[in-house]
Design an enzyme around this catalytic site. Structure first.
Site, mmCIF file in Angstrom:
data_model
loop_
_atom_site.group_PDB
_atom_site.id
_atom_site.type_symbol
_atom_site.label_atom_id
_atom_site.label_comp_id
_atom_site.label_asym_id
_atom_site.label_seq_id
_atom_site.Cartn_x
_atom_site.Cartn_y
_atom_site.Cartn_z
ATOM 1 N N THR A 131 0.817 -1.213 0.000
ATOM 2 C CA THR A 131 0.000 0.000 0.000
ATOM 3 C C THR A 131 0.853 1.268 0.000
ATOM 4 O O THR A 131 1.975 1.259 0.519
ATOM 5 C CB THR A 131 -0.900 -0.007 1.260
ATOM 6 O OG1 THR A 131 -1.506 1.271 1.415
ATOM 7 C CG2 THR A 131 -0.089 -0.278 2.532
ATOM 8 N N ASP A 132 0.281 2.358 -0.509
ATOM 9 C CA ASP A 132 0.983 3.649 -0.437
ATOM 10 C C ASP A 132 1.014 4.202 0.990
ATOM 11 O O ASP A 132 1.756 5.147 1.283
ATOM 12 C CB ASP A 132 0.344 4.671 -1.393
ATOM 13 C CG ASP A 132 -1.110 4.996 -1.074
ATOM 14 O OD1 ASP A 132 -1.694 4.369 -0.173
ATOM 15 O OD2 ASP A 132 -1.673 5.892 -1.747
ATOM 16 N N GLU A 133 0.217 3.593 1.902
ATOM 17 C CA GLU A 133 0.176 4.124 3.275
ATOM 18 C C GLU A 133 1.497 3.950 4.013
ATOM 19 O O GLU A 133 1.730 4.592 5.030
ATOM 20 C CB GLU A 133 -0.962 3.474 4.064
ATOM 21 C CG GLU A 133 -2.307 3.734 3.433
ATOM 22 C CD GLU A 133 -3.488 3.546 4.360
ATOM 23 O OE1 GLU A 133 -3.286 3.338 5.565
ATOM 24 O OE2 GLU A 133 -4.631 3.610 3.865
ATOM 25 N N TYR A 156 -2.097 -0.507 10.868
ATOM 26 C CA TYR A 156 -2.187 -1.179 9.557
ATOM 27 C C TYR A 156 -0.976 -0.856 8.704
ATOM 28 O O TYR A 156 -0.283 -1.749 8.210
ATOM 29 C CB TYR A 156 -3.476 -0.757 8.827
ATOM 30 C CG TYR A 156 -3.447 -1.078 7.342
ATOM 31 C CD1 TYR A 156 -3.488 -2.398 6.901
ATOM 32 C CD2 TYR A 156 -3.365 -0.065 6.374
ATOM 33 C CE1 TYR A 156 -3.441 -2.699 5.528
ATOM 34 C CE2 TYR A 156 -3.324 -0.348 5.020
ATOM 35 C CZ TYR A 156 -3.369 -1.671 4.604
ATOM 36 O OH TYR A 156 -3.315 -1.964 3.260
ATOM 37 N N LYS A 160 2.112 -3.252 7.288
ATOM 38 C CA LYS A 160 2.426 -3.438 5.863
ATOM 39 C C LYS A 160 3.873 -3.000 5.582
ATOM 40 O O LYS A 160 4.579 -3.636 4.802
ATOM 41 C CB LYS A 160 1.449 -2.648 4.981
ATOM 42 C CG LYS A 160 0.022 -3.164 4.969
ATOM 43 C CD LYS A 160 -0.151 -4.552 4.375
ATOM 44 C CE LYS A 160 0.084 -4.628 2.894
ATOM 45 N NZ LYS A 160 -0.290 -5.967 2.339
HETATM 46 P P1 NAD Z 1 -9.571 -7.432 1.781
HETATM 47 O O1 NAD Z 1 -9.616 -7.152 3.241
HETATM 48 O O2 NAD Z 1 -10.769 -7.185 0.945
HETATM 49 O O3 NAD Z 1 -9.156 -8.955 1.536
HETATM 50 C C1 NAD Z 1 -8.159 -9.601 2.289
HETATM 51 C C2 NAD Z 1 -8.300 -11.097 2.052
HETATM 52 O O4 NAD Z 1 -7.277 -11.759 2.812
HETATM 53 C C3 NAD Z 1 -9.640 -11.664 2.518
HETATM 54 O O5 NAD Z 1 -10.184 -12.498 1.521
HETATM 55 C C4 NAD Z 1 -9.284 -12.452 3.768
HETATM 56 O O6 NAD Z 1 -10.140 -13.567 3.989
HETATM 57 C C5 NAD Z 1 -7.861 -12.871 3.476
HETATM 58 N N1 NAD Z 1 -7.087 -13.140 4.707
HETATM 59 C C6 NAD Z 1 -7.011 -12.339 5.798
HETATM 60 N N2 NAD Z 1 -6.232 -12.918 6.742
HETATM 61 C C7 NAD Z 1 -5.789 -14.081 6.201
HETATM 62 C C8 NAD Z 1 -4.944 -15.129 6.678
HETATM 63 N N3 NAD Z 1 -4.402 -15.075 7.908
HETATM 64 N N4 NAD Z 1 -4.685 -16.180 5.866
HETATM 65 C C9 NAD Z 1 -5.243 -16.243 4.612
HETATM 66 N N5 NAD Z 1 -6.062 -15.308 4.132
HETATM 67 C C10 NAD Z 1 -6.338 -14.238 4.913
HETATM 68 O O7 NAD Z 1 -8.310 -6.627 1.241
HETATM 69 P P2 NAD Z 1 -8.087 -5.892 -0.156
HETATM 70 O O8 NAD Z 1 -8.618 -4.519 -0.061
HETATM 71 O O9 NAD Z 1 -8.516 -6.785 -1.246
HETATM 72 O O10 NAD Z 1 -6.489 -5.791 -0.141
HETATM 73 C C11 NAD Z 1 -5.694 -6.854 -0.642
HETATM 74 C C12 NAD Z 1 -4.229 -6.489 -0.475
HETATM 75 O O11 NAD Z 1 -3.956 -5.292 -1.169
HETATM 76 C C13 NAD Z 1 -3.818 -6.236 0.977
HETATM 77 O O12 NAD Z 1 -2.524 -6.751 1.168
HETATM 78 C C14 NAD Z 1 -3.817 -4.711 1.112
HETATM 79 O O13 NAD Z 1 -2.892 -4.292 2.072
HETATM 80 C C15 NAD Z 1 -3.387 -4.327 -0.289
HETATM 81 N N6 NAD Z 1 -3.882 -3.008 -0.756
HETATM 82 C C16 NAD Z 1 -5.204 -2.677 -0.661
HETATM 83 C C17 NAD Z 1 -5.633 -1.448 -1.153
HETATM 84 C C18 NAD Z 1 -7.088 -1.031 -1.109
HETATM 85 O O14 NAD Z 1 -7.405 0.106 -1.452
HETATM 86 N N7 NAD Z 1 -8.012 -1.898 -0.732
HETATM 87 C C19 NAD Z 1 -4.714 -0.562 -1.720
HETATM 88 C C20 NAD Z 1 -3.366 -0.927 -1.774
HETATM 89 C C21 NAD Z 1 -2.958 -2.159 -1.300
HETATM 90 O O1 DAU Z 2 -4.178 3.969 0.289
HETATM 91 C C1 DAU Z 2 -4.370 2.590 0.199
HETATM 92 C C2 DAU Z 2 -5.241 2.126 1.337
HETATM 93 O O2 DAU Z 2 -6.553 2.579 1.062
HETATM 94 C C3 DAU Z 2 -5.226 0.603 1.523
HETATM 95 O O3 DAU Z 2 -3.939 0.179 1.867
HETATM 96 C C4 DAU Z 2 -6.213 0.181 2.598
HETATM 97 O O4 DAU Z 2 -6.270 -1.238 2.673
HETATM 98 C C5 DAU Z 2 -7.585 0.724 2.233
HETATM 99 O O5 DAU Z 2 -8.489 0.414 3.275
HETATM 100 C C6 DAU Z 2 -7.535 2.238 2.008
HETATM 101 O O6 DAU Z 2 -7.267 2.933 3.244
HETATM 102 P P1 DAU Z 2 -8.074 4.268 3.678
HETATM 103 O O7 DAU Z 2 -8.003 4.388 5.140
HETATM 104 O O8 DAU Z 2 -7.643 5.424 2.854
HETATM 105 O O9 DAU Z 2 -9.562 3.855 3.190
HETATM 106 P P2 DAU Z 2 -11.005 4.065 3.869
HETATM 107 O O10 DAU Z 2 -12.005 3.644 2.842
HETATM 108 O O11 DAU Z 2 -11.085 3.467 5.220
HETATM 109 O O12 DAU Z 2 -11.073 5.643 4.047
HETATM 110 C C7 DAU Z 2 -10.947 6.516 2.936
HETATM 111 C C8 DAU Z 2 -11.018 7.947 3.461
HETATM 112 O O13 DAU Z 2 -12.366 8.203 3.939
HETATM 113 C C9 DAU Z 2 -10.120 8.207 4.659
HETATM 114 O O14 DAU Z 2 -9.632 9.541 4.594
HETATM 115 C C10 DAU Z 2 -11.040 8.061 5.871
HETATM 116 C C11 DAU Z 2 -12.381 8.553 5.320
HETATM 117 N N1 DAU Z 2 -13.576 7.897 5.946
HETATM 118 C C12 DAU Z 2 -13.621 6.539 5.959
HETATM 119 C C13 DAU Z 2 -14.712 5.890 6.518
HETATM 120 C C14 DAU Z 2 -14.759 4.382 6.562
HETATM 121 C C15 DAU Z 2 -14.614 8.683 6.433
HETATM 122 O O15 DAU Z 2 -14.576 9.916 6.381
HETATM 123 N N2 DAU Z 2 -15.691 8.031 6.985
HETATM 124 C C16 DAU Z 2 -15.778 6.669 7.066
HETATM 125 O O16 DAU Z 2 -16.783 6.141 7.608
#
Ligand code: NAD
Ligand code: DAU
Length: 350
Positions: A131-133, A156, A160
């Site tokens: 992630t970019d975080e 989180y 990562k």
């Molecule tokens: P998600 O939470 O939707 O999915 C995570 C998956 O991992 C789920 O299917 C869960 O069952 C599985 N999992 C969790 N713990 C596990 C374990 N111990 N063993 C096996 N499986 C397990 O997440 P996502 O949003 O699809 O993100 C996927 C990956 O991409 C993550 O590594 C996250 O850090 C990264 N990522 C997400 C975003 C985003 O915006 N969602 C952005 C950048 C990077």
């Molecule tokens: O940047 C990549 C990341 O993006 C991934 O690594 C994470 O897995 C993914 O969850 C996401 O993180 P964020 O924290 O940015 O996403 P989230 O959807 O939780 O929140 C997006 C923005 O909205 C953030 O500034 C918080 C705000 N927010 C979120 C929720 C859930 C609100 O204002 N209200 C809310 O209820």
């Protein structure tokens, strides 16, 4: 089958898009999807491909090292694409230990299983999806590049960042062929409704308050999930070993502007009075340690591998809202049971 790739976390949001893409695109490659099916994993995300001859689902935990070792012996993987993780920042604030276990220990177990079972690394590849975080937070200007120093600020992102460092350590210490990508906020179908967009779409539909954290001026770069999947496919096959690639949508929004746009889209789709969804906007207590702004410079990926995002702002929002409205049963299934307790705990006293 030509070769066998392990995708971890393939039943989650991004993983399910990647598994579908690879199962369809590479009929001669065996895709093994390993997922624990936590609250975020959902086999309904993959029901259209579950019977494909080149696809196998295995339920299991990456924290269990003996299980992983047996899996590597059984399938003799040629490559790993690792997405399994605890992924929600708000949950990491409430329960950091789960993030340490899956994101750090789980990643270490996978690295060890690969190192112990790959007698030589020729033709092998371990791809870690991150992630970019990990880069922390930006001010009003600037972009994260691959050279930006790590400065994670939530449990989180710290977990990562730690997993990224472990993957790089295996490259330098054991010559393991690794590649890493760091991506911005994904959006699109099959995202669990704890994340901003599916949560707000569901709340608008049900006339519930839209809880905007703090002043709403936090900024994120939004990437269509299908564009992330094509980037992962490209980096897995063509990325240079030991390298990191940033992935971003060049699609920055302040939260409140994104939400206002979503409200307009929802008014149209639900045939409501213009402005009625926006009346649900409620400013609530901020997220602890909330990163102010993320923005990505993805030029390395674009210039080296020719990747480009294809879906932008309003179009992506509309496609996303339409998908959730057309898939009510999916939303009902994932919001029944434990989701209600989560929602109460997260938002009741905010
Ligand atoms: P998600 O939470 O939707 O999915 C995570 C998956 O991992 C789920 O299917 C869960 O069952 C599985 N999992 C969790 N713990 C596990 C374990 N111990 N063993 C096996 N499986 C397990 O997440 P996502 O949003 O699809 O993100 C996927 C990956 O991409 C993550 O590594 C996250 O850090 C990264 N990522 C997400 C975003 C985003 O915006 N969602 C952005 C950048 C990077
Ligand atoms: O940047 C990549 C990341 O993006 C991934 O690594 C994470 O897995 C993914 O969850 C996401 O993180 P964020 O924290 O940015 O996403 P989230 O959807 O939780 O929140 C997006 C923005 O909205 C953030 O500034 C918080 C705000 N927010 C979120 C929720 C859930 C609100 O204002 N209200 C809310 O209820």
């Amino acid at each position: 089958m030509n070769n066998t790739i392990l995708i971890t976390g393939g039943a989650g949001f991004i993983g399910s898009h990647l598994v579908r893409l690879m199962v369809n695109k590479y009929p001669d490659t065996h895709i093994v999807n390993l997922d624990l099916l936590t609250y975020a994993g959902n086999l309904a995300n993959l029901s259209d491909i579950e019977d494909r001859p080149n696809y196998t689902f295995v339920r299991g935990d990456i924290v269990d090292s003996d299980f992983l070792d047996g899996l590597f012996k059984q399938y003799k993987f040629d490559g790993v694409i690792h997405l399994a993780a605890e992924s929600h920042v708000d949950r990491s604030i409430e329960d950091p230990i789960a993030f340490i276990k899956t994101n750090i220990i789980g990643t270490m177990n996978l690295l060890l299983a690969a190192r112990n079972n790959w007698s030589d690394f020729s033709g092998k590849r371990f791809y870690h999806v991150s992630t970019d975080e990990v880069y922390g937070t930006l001010g009003e200007t600037g972009l994260f590049t691959e050279e930006t120093s790590y400065d994670p600020r939530s449990p989180y992102s710290a977990s990562k960042a730690s997993s990224d460092h472990l993957v790089r350590a295996f490259y330098h210490t054991y010559d393991m062929p690794v590649v890493i990508s760091n991506c911005s906020n994904n959006y699109g179908p099959y995202q669990f409704p704890e994340k901003l967009l599916p949560l707000f779409i569901n709340n608008i539909k049900n006339n519930k308050a839209l809880p905007v954290y703090g002043d709403g001026k936090y900024t994120r770069d939004w990437l269509w999930v299908g564009d992330h999947a094509t980037a992962i496919d490209l980096i897995y096959h063509k990325g240079r070993l030991g390298e990191t690639y940033n992935i971003g949508g060049n699609n920055e929004w302040k939260n409140i502007d994104l939400i206002q746009n979503l409200c307009k889209v929802m008014d149209e789709l639900l045939d409501r009075e213009p402005g009625s969804s926006a009346e649900l906007i409620t400013y609530v207590k901020d997220r602890a340690g909330h990163d102010r702004r993320y923005a990505i410079d993805a030029s390395k990926l674009m210039n080296e591998l020719g990747w480009e995002p294809t879906v932008f702002a309003e179009e992506g929002l509309k496609k996303t809202a339409e998908w959730y409205l057309a898939n009510e049963e999916w939303m009902e299934n994932v919001t029944s049971g434990a989701y209600k307790e989560y929602y109460e705990a997260m938002y009741a006293d905010r």
